[in-house]
Design a protein around this motif. Sequence first.
Motif: not given
Lengths: 97, 705
Positions: B568, B570, B582-585, B612, B614, B621-623
């Motif tokens: 993640t 954050k 929070t981003f899950d990669l 990634h 952003f 929400y997304e890259a």
Amino acid sequence: MSEVEEMLKRIQGHKGVIGIIVVNSEGIPIRTTLDNSTTVQYAGLIHNLSNKARSVVRDIDPQNDLTFLRIRSKKHEIMVAPDKEYILICIQNPSDN
Amino acid sequence: MPVAAKPALKKPADTMSSQGIASKKASKGGKGKTPRGKDMDDMSEMGEVGDEWMQQKTMVKPDDQLELTEQELKEEFTRILTANNPHAPQNIVRFSFKEKVFKQVASVDQLAIHFSLDGNMLHKDSDEARRQMARGGLAEAPSEPTVAEGEEKAGEAAAEGGEGEAKPEGEGGEAEKEEGATQTAPAAKGGDTKKLTNQFNFSERASQTFNNPYRERGTQTEPPPRVNFSSTANQWEIYDAYVEDIQRQEKSKEKKGFRGQQESTSRKKISAIESQGDDISRIEKPAKILERMVNQNTYDDIAQDFKYWEDVSDEYREQEGTLLPLWKFSYEKSKRLAVTSLCWDPKYKDLLAVGHGSYDFLKQTRGLICLYSLKNPSFPEFIYNTETGVMCLDIHPAYPHLVAVGFYDGSVGVFNLTEKLQEPMYKCTAKGGKHTDPVWQVKWQKDDLDNNMNFFSIGGDGRVVSWTLVKNELLCTDVILLKLDESPADGGEGTQLFTLGCGTAFDFHKQTDYLFLVGTEEGKIHKCSKAYSSQFLDTFNAHNMAVQSVRWNTFHPKIFISCSADWTVKIWEHTSNMPLFTFDLGSSVGDVAWAPYSSTVFAAVTSDGKVHVFDLNVNKYEALCEQVVVTKKKTKLTHIEFNPNYPMIIVGDDRGYVTSLKLSPNLRKMPKEKKGVEAAKGPEVEIAKMDKLLSLVREPPPEKK
């Protein structure tokens, strides 16, 4: 000392490089990877041209100085890196193999 | 002459001898010639005449007189009197060149000079006489009295004939007197006053001296050595000469002022001699330039891309961007070492530092520090070999030649790029308080109060240490210990045992100097202050696994980002305990970095080889971009850094390669300009942008803030 030697070797081994010549301030080649006649020819001609180019740059502004000189021809490119005492000439076949 | 004259005279005398000259008779004796015979006749006549009143004269007969018969005596000889000179030759012959023949000269000169005497007299009116008179001072005076004399004479004559006697007589007398006076005067003058130079007969007296014989003497000297010198007088040659002169003057001033610094000068001399001794080393600089040129040629298209390529397709893709691969930096000896840290040089915009080491606990080998220039991607500019793996490095923002390095064995060092040593200039020792576990991060700080440089390091032993460079040493000070629990265990006898966590990352706040964040292996992030060494200001339970990287936002003072091996990323506001984003990669995140140009752009690298990117302003929400940048699979990306000046990022992987990528325009978006309004740039704008974002995300904030 050896760093410079290595550097020259690297340049010589780089892609497309045909040869390297080191010329002193009088136009006499001291190191070369090409054959004698070609070397002598290049040394003499390029030495004059380099001095003339430097003269041009400095005449316009004496605080300026020549960093390098490139002559691109149809077949290859001659690169000249002048210094106070030496001139380095490299002939390369750029980009396309 | 009188002897020669005799016979000639005799001839006129013959005619006159009838009158008779007694004396001559006597002298005639002794020459018995026929003319004498005649004389004898005359003599006899004269004798007869003389006898009349002279006493009887006996006839004297000389002894050698010719005996002549009476007949012979009576013989008549005709004598012709001519004007011919008897002595003149009658048969002078001259060679005629015209006829080439000797010819007799027709007439011969008959003049006979009997006597000549050079006289002393000059004509009165001649030039010479006048000159002399002038010298005598009389000028025309003599002529006057003579004229006057003439006149007076005339006058006398007239007077006698005429009037009173007294006047003319007087005049005549006067004139005579004058005449006499003048006559005597010149005579007197001639004699007394002036010595007139002898104009008449000069006698030059010359003598020939003995001429010394001449002798010639010569020596040949050695010709002086000659050198041909030629030069051109250009503007720049003159300029060079002046510059040299100024330098010489400055040097002489320095020498006068600082005689104590002889050591440095001697060192310089040594280095100068060394550099002169070896020819090849002097072409180092042009060789470097040449190498760069050759590389530029080879990687020409990359260089062009770097400068000018803008992905046009970004216009059609609103929320997507791409990364264009540019150069790939590698060094043959680094190919088995992972890239453990990356750093851009703050001063030289094309220089980047790469630290190589190994993350593998079991396979620990040597380390490597390479500094590359964008101008020469094929070979590093500087190479340093180290014994242990390099885990982190940082270049001093003010002194770009100083590189602080943290090693796997827990020691730290400072390398000086200007010196050619392979060893760090400063290195800490075991006694000096090095870490007992690998040093995960180092960071330079501002110079302390004594103007000593210092940097911080964080290590796996849970210590955050401040190192100060004092002269030749590194002095360490523990800044803070990363204690695991708040409650210490009893160690017996009143001491308190702490279990220390393992620090893996830290970052200092950009504005507030004392504030910094520490990430630990346990997944916590501590907010600390340099002032408080025993306590944290705050703690965030950020992740489940080790925190790989913590970074403050470039612009916004309250936001920071963290990434961890728990896949993640954050984003936090340091006043709140909950992450904002929070981003899950999808894979362990190796590193994350904020963009230097925007407060809402960041990039992260994962161990599946993806980058990634952003932009929170565009998509929360997304890259915007997820791109695989490595050629071989199973290459983990370990670090990422944005270039502060150019729109590119560098990514290091665990194979030892550093790849540079160019960000496409979508990834570098600035807020859209409204027509007519200038686009405001600067930190305030970025902050505002972030704030706007945050306001959307944030829950209604408690009033504590």
